[in-house]
Design a protein around this motif. Structure first.
Motif, PDB file in Angstrom:
ATOM      1  N   UNK A 148      85.132  55.900   5.223  1.00 52.44           N
ATOM      2  CA  UNK A 148      86.316  56.697   5.509  1.00 52.44           C
ATOM      3  C   UNK A 148      86.543  56.632   7.018  1.00 52.44           C
ATOM      4  N   UNK A 149      87.591  55.931   7.427  1.00 59.18           N
ATOM      5  CA  UNK A 149      87.857  55.726   8.851  1.00 59.18           C
ATOM      6  C   UNK A 149      88.735  56.866   9.356  1.00 59.18           C
ATOM      7  N   UNK A 150      88.245  57.568  10.397  1.00 61.70           N
ATOM      8  CA  UNK A 150      88.947  58.728  10.936  1.00 61.70           C
ATOM      9  C   UNK A 150      89.112  58.603  12.442  1.00 61.70           C
ATOM     10  N   UNK A 151      90.123  59.298  12.961  1.00 61.02           N
ATOM     11  CA  UNK A 151      90.243  59.431  14.402  1.00 61.02           C
ATOM     12  C   UNK A 151      89.114  60.325  14.914  1.00 61.02           C
ATOM     13  N   UNK A 152      88.894  60.262  16.227  1.00 60.99           N
ATOM     14  CA  UNK A 152      87.788  61.027  16.810  1.00 60.99           C
ATOM     15  C   UNK A 152      87.908  62.523  16.501  1.00 60.99           C
ATOM     16  N   UNK A 153      89.082  63.097  16.705  1.00 61.82           N
ATOM     17  CA  UNK A 153      89.237  64.533  16.483  1.00 61.82           C
ATOM     18  C   UNK A 153      89.056  64.889  15.009  1.00 61.82           C
ATOM     19  N   UNK A 154      89.557  64.043  14.119  1.00 61.38           N
ATOM     20  CA  UNK A 154      89.384  64.286  12.688  1.00 61.38           C
ATOM     21  C   UNK A 154      87.906  64.237  12.314  1.00 61.38           C
ATOM     22  N   UNK A 155      87.182  63.271  12.894  1.00 57.57           N
ATOM     23  CA  UNK A 155      85.756  63.143  12.605  1.00 57.57           C
ATOM     24  C   UNK A 155      84.976  64.357  13.104  1.00 57.57           C
ATOM     25  N   UNK A 156      85.353  64.878  14.268  1.00 58.72           N
ATOM     26  CA  UNK A 156      84.680  66.056  14.807  1.00 58.72           C
ATOM     27  C   UNK A 156      84.907  67.274  13.913  1.00 58.72           C
ATOM     28  N   UNK A 157      86.122  67.420  13.417  1.00 59.23           N
ATOM     29  CA  UNK A 157      86.425  68.533  12.519  1.00 59.23           C
ATOM     30  C   UNK A 157      85.612  68.421  11.235  1.00 59.23           C
ATOM     31  N   UNK A 158      85.622  67.239  10.637  1.00 59.03           N
ATOM     32  CA  UNK A 158      84.919  67.065   9.369  1.00 59.03           C
ATOM     33  C   UNK A 158      83.406  67.194   9.557  1.00 59.03           C
ATOM     34  N   UNK A 159      82.885  66.743  10.692  1.00 57.08           N
ATOM     35  CA  UNK A 159      81.454  66.890  10.973  1.00 57.08           C
ATOM     36  C   UNK A 159      81.070  68.363  11.081  1.00 57.08           C
ATOM     37  N   UNK A 160      81.931  69.163  11.721  1.00 55.11           N
ATOM     38  CA  UNK A 160      81.656  70.598  11.844  1.00 55.11           C
ATOM     39  C   UNK A 160      81.660  71.275  10.475  1.00 55.11           C
ATOM     40  N   UNK A 161      82.557  70.850   9.594  1.00 53.11           N
ATOM     41  CA  UNK A 161      82.646  71.455   8.268  1.00 53.11           C
ATOM     42  C   UNK A 161      81.477  71.054   7.367  1.00 53.11           C
ATOM     43  N   UNK A 162      81.108  69.780   7.397  1.00 55.82           N
ATOM     44  CA  UNK A 162      80.047  69.321   6.496  1.00 55.82           C
ATOM     45  C   UNK A 162      78.669  69.766   6.995  1.00 55.82           C
ATOM     46  N   UNK A 163      78.588  70.167   8.270  1.00 52.44           N
ATOM     47  CA  UNK A 163      77.322  70.703   8.789  1.00 52.44           C
ATOM     48  C   UNK A 163      76.988  72.024   8.125  1.00 52.44           C
ATOM     49  N   UNK A 164      78.028  72.732   7.642  1.00 57.55           N
ATOM     50  CA  UNK A 164      77.825  74.000   6.932  1.00 57.55           C
ATOM     51  C   UNK A 164      78.585  73.926   5.613  1.00 57.55           C
ATOM     52  N   UNK A 165      78.128  73.079   4.680  1.00 51.07           N
ATOM     53  CA  UNK A 165      78.881  72.797   3.461  1.00 51.07           C
ATOM     54  C   UNK A 165      79.166  74.050   2.635  1.00 51.07           C
ATOM     55  N   UNK A 166      80.444  74.266   2.374  1.00 54.10           N
ATOM     56  CA  UNK A 166      80.846  75.409   1.576  1.00 54.10           C
ATOM     57  C   UNK A 166      80.970  76.704   2.343  1.00 54.10           C
ATOM     58  N   UNK A 167      80.446  76.764   3.571  1.00 48.39           N
ATOM     59  CA  UNK A 167      80.499  77.986   4.372  1.00 48.39           C
ATOM     60  C   UNK A 167      81.711  77.947   5.299  1.00 48.39           C
ATOM     61  N   UNK A 168      82.184  79.128   5.667  1.00 52.62           N
ATOM     62  CA  UNK A 168      83.341  79.209   6.543  1.00 52.62           C
ATOM     63  C   UNK A 168      82.937  78.951   7.987  1.00 52.62           C
ATOM     64  N   UNK A 169      83.707  78.098   8.662  1.00 54.61           N
ATOM     65  CA  UNK A 169      83.517  77.821  10.083  1.00 54.61           C
ATOM     66  C   UNK A 169      84.673  78.459  10.828  1.00 54.61           C
ATOM     67  N   UNK A 170      84.372  79.312  11.793  1.00 53.97           N
ATOM     68  CA  UNK A 170      85.425  80.030  12.504  1.00 53.97           C
ATOM     69  C   UNK A 170      86.330  79.081  13.273  1.00 53.97           C
ATOM     70  N   UNK A 171      87.591  79.470  13.363  1.00 55.11           N
ATOM     71  CA  UNK A 171      88.569  78.660  14.080  1.00 55.11           C
ATOM     72  C   UNK A 171      88.144  78.417  15.524  1.00 55.11           C
ATOM     73  N   UNK A 172      87.644  79.464  16.197  1.00 58.78           N
ATOM     74  CA  UNK A 172      87.227  79.324  17.594  1.00 58.78           C
ATOM     75  C   UNK A 172      86.100  78.314  17.738  1.00 58.78           C
ATOM     76  N   UNK A 173      85.171  78.337  16.787  1.00 64.12           N
ATOM     77  CA  UNK A 173      84.067  77.378  16.814  1.00 64.12           C
ATOM     78  C   UNK A 173      84.583  75.956  16.643  1.00 64.12           C
TER      79      UNK A 173
END
Length: 223
Positions: A148-173
């Motif tokens: 799955x080829x992503x832009x840098x910002x998209x990859x950073x967002x998805x990495x932050x989400x999958x680091x806490x799978x199923x859990x809510x990640x705050x917008x500020x974080x």
């Protein structure tokens, strides 16, 4: 036990380092982010005590950087930033504890001892959420084992989400992970990035989506 103090106030550093040395700790000091990064790259520390406001940036960058590199490290934030959102963002980023200045030395000592009891575990090299996989070492994503080829910002967002799978990640974080802690972020910038990422995911699978928690943050959900 060896500690690293990342603090630009020489008076605070000297006073606290002297106190901790009397308690039997070895204490190194760094007054800037760059000095701290050099120290962490070449030495092993049992705990890093970090101020938020440093001359060359936010001490949270050290916490986030360690998580992104998959390098386990104990962090204790010691800062005058007392907002609830500040505390939550630091803990979500991976800090073990958050102590607000001014502090009572005996309380800080107790928190340090408690932090040192935490076991450091090596992060999994491959994180999975349904058909979605993330390789921590290469920063690469796949869906059903296809890249799955992503832009840098998209990859950073998805990495932050999958680091806490199923859990809510705050917008500020999320904004801090993508844009940095000292950058002004347009109110619609993160939403536009997430909208594009949602389209990318939807084009490849209907089993994973990014769910918004209105006014709070985002989470990965599996359908």
């Amino acid at each position: 036990m060896r500690l690293l103090m990342v603090e630009d106030d020489a008076g605070v550093t000297e006073t606290l380092a002297t106190y901790l040395r009397r308690q039997g700790y070895v204490v190194d000091a760094a007054g800037t982010l760059d000095m701290a990064r050099e120290a962490l790259a070449s030495n092993r520390f049992d705990l890093v005590i970090v101020d938020r406001t440093l001359p060359d940036g936010d001490g949270m960058e050290l916490v986030v950087g360690a998580a992104e590199r998959g390098r386990p490290q104990r962090f204790l934030m010691l800062t005058a930033m007392s907002g609830v959102e500040d505390t939550v963002a630091a803990l979500e980023a991976g800090a073990i504890d958050y102590v607000v200045k001014p502090f009572e030395p005996r309380e800080l000592l107790a928190r340090i001892r408690n932090a040192l009891r935490r076991e450091l575990t090596e992060p999994q090299a491959l994180k999975r959420f349904g058909p979605l996989s993330y390789d921590v070492e290469t920063n690469g994503f796949t869906i059903d084992d296809d890249p799955l080829v992503l832009r840098r910002t998209e990859a950073l967002i998805l990495a932050a989400l999958i680091a806490r799978p199923g859990a809510m990640v705050q917008r500020e974080t999320m904004e801090a992970r993508v844009y940095g802690y000292d950058q002004f972020v347009n109110a619609n910038s993160l939403e536009s990035q997430i909208s594009r990422l949602r389209r990318q995911l939807a084009a490849r699978t209907d089993r994973v989506r990014i769910q918004a928690v209105r006014g709070v943050g985002y989470r990965l959900s599996e359908t």
